[in-house]
Design a protein around this motif. Structure first.
Motif, mmCIF file in Angstrom:
data_model
loop_
_atom_site.group_PDB
_atom_site.id
_atom_site.type_symbol
_atom_site.label_atom_id
_atom_site.label_comp_id
_atom_site.label_asym_id
_atom_site.label_seq_id
_atom_site.Cartn_x
_atom_site.Cartn_y
_atom_site.Cartn_z
ATOM 1 N N ARG A 1 9.323 1.984 9.208
ATOM 2 C CA ARG A 1 9.112 2.619 7.891
ATOM 3 C C ARG A 1 7.631 2.862 7.637
ATOM 4 N NH1 ARG A 1 13.017 -1.167 6.470
ATOM 5 N NH2 ARG A 1 11.423 -2.559 5.627
ATOM 6 N N ALA B 1 5.509 6.245 6.883
ATOM 7 C CA ALA B 1 4.900 6.399 5.561
ATOM 8 C C ALA B 1 3.382 6.509 5.605
ATOM 9 C CB ALA B 1 5.295 5.219 4.668
ATOM 10 N N MET B 2 2.754 5.893 6.587
ATOM 11 C CA MET B 2 1.291 5.870 6.606
ATOM 12 C C MET B 2 0.744 6.047 8.026
ATOM 13 S SD MET B 2 1.153 1.978 5.095
ATOM 14 C CE MET B 2 -0.427 1.483 5.680
ATOM 15 N N SER C 1 1.227 3.955 -3.035
ATOM 16 C CA SER C 1 0.899 5.339 -2.695
ATOM 17 C C SER C 1 2.056 6.268 -3.033
ATOM 18 C CB SER C 1 0.553 5.426 -1.209
ATOM 19 O OG SER C 1 0.208 6.732 -0.857
ATOM 20 N N GLN C 2 3.267 5.847 -2.692
ATOM 21 C CA GLN C 2 4.459 6.656 -2.950
ATOM 22 C C GLN C 2 4.697 6.843 -4.447
ATOM 23 O OE1 GLN C 2 8.244 4.943 -1.648
ATOM 24 N NE2 GLN C 2 8.754 6.912 -0.716
ATOM 25 N N LEU C 3 4.310 5.845 -5.238
ATOM 26 C CA LEU C 3 4.483 5.924 -6.688
ATOM 27 C C LEU C 3 3.354 6.702 -7.368
ATOM 28 C CD1 LEU C 3 5.693 2.269 -7.371
ATOM 29 C CD2 LEU C 3 7.076 4.367 -7.377
ATOM 30 N N GLY C 4 2.415 7.206 -6.575
ATOM 31 C CA GLY C 4 1.333 8.010 -7.118
ATOM 32 C C GLY C 4 0.138 7.203 -7.586
ATOM 33 N N TYR D 1 0.843 -1.198 0.000
ATOM 34 C CA TYR D 1 0.000 0.000 0.000
ATOM 35 C C TYR D 1 0.881 1.252 0.000
ATOM 36 C CZ TYR D 1 -3.200 3.609 1.634
ATOM 37 O OH TYR D 1 -3.930 4.770 1.752
ATOM 38 N N ALA D 2 1.860 1.284 0.902
ATOM 39 C CA ALA D 2 2.742 2.454 1.008
ATOM 40 C C ALA D 2 3.529 2.659 -0.284
ATOM 41 C CB ALA D 2 3.688 2.286 2.194
ATOM 42 N N GLN D 3 3.988 1.574 -0.883
ATOM 43 C CA GLN D 3 4.776 1.678 -2.117
ATOM 44 C C GLN D 3 3.929 2.211 -3.270
ATOM 45 O OE1 GLN D 3 6.227 -2.057 -3.680
ATOM 46 N NE2 GLN D 3 7.978 -1.051 -4.641
#
Length: 161
Positions: A110, A114-115, A20-23, A16-18
């Motif tokens: 992490r 991130a979240m 989200s980080q990639l848009g 989910y975080a990844q």
């Protein structure tokens, strides 16, 4: 695979975080949704072997270590007594190694950064992991050093009778 426990839930949160980080448009899986999906895994593995629905069954850890393997022989019988479901359940209750524990807690740090909006979920994931963590010995405190004599100023010594 740690069925219905902390590691796969943490993996879901990390994806989910990844995303989200990639848009992207991530989708966070709730504990209930995760558990409903993963809790049927042992039964599914057992049925696959019981019904000979597959030619081979393998249970592997996330690090790709093979825990269990069974395959149908040319005569259509399992090479060994079916027990894939027990391998899945056994992995569920396997304690973390020290290295796995360190990786898990680093991942938690992490994810909290991130979240933060999923803090309660991350705390619940950690609570699932705690019983499987290696025992921690409290740090042994060194015994205090013996008291040393303090220097006495010369003027004090001159006052002695």
């Amino acid at each position: 695979m740690r069925v219905a426990s902390a590691s796969p839930r943490q993996g879901t949160a990390a994806r989910y975080a990844q995303v989200s980080q990639l848009g992207g448009a991530p989708r966070f899986t709730t504990a209930a949704g995760h558990n409903a999906t993963v809790s049927v895994l042992p039964e599914t593995v057992a049925l696959a072997e019981q019904l000979s629905a597959v030619d081979e069954v393998m249970v592997m850890r996330r690090d790709t270590r093979l825990l269990y393997r069974n395959h149908l022989t040319d005569q259509g019988h399992w090479d060994r007594n079916p027990a894939g479901d027990l391998a899945v359940i056994g992995e569920h209750y396997r304690p973390y190694t020290a290295q796995e524990a360190a990786q898990f807690w680093a991942g938690q740090r992490r994810l909290h950064a991130a979240m933060p909006q999923y803090r309660d979920d991350l705390v619940a994931i950690a609570a699932l992991a705690c019983p499987l963590m290696p025992a921690q010995r409290p740090h042994q405190l060194d015994m205090p050093a013996p008291a040393a004599a303090l220097p006495v100023p010369a003027e004090v010594l001159s006052l002695r009778p």
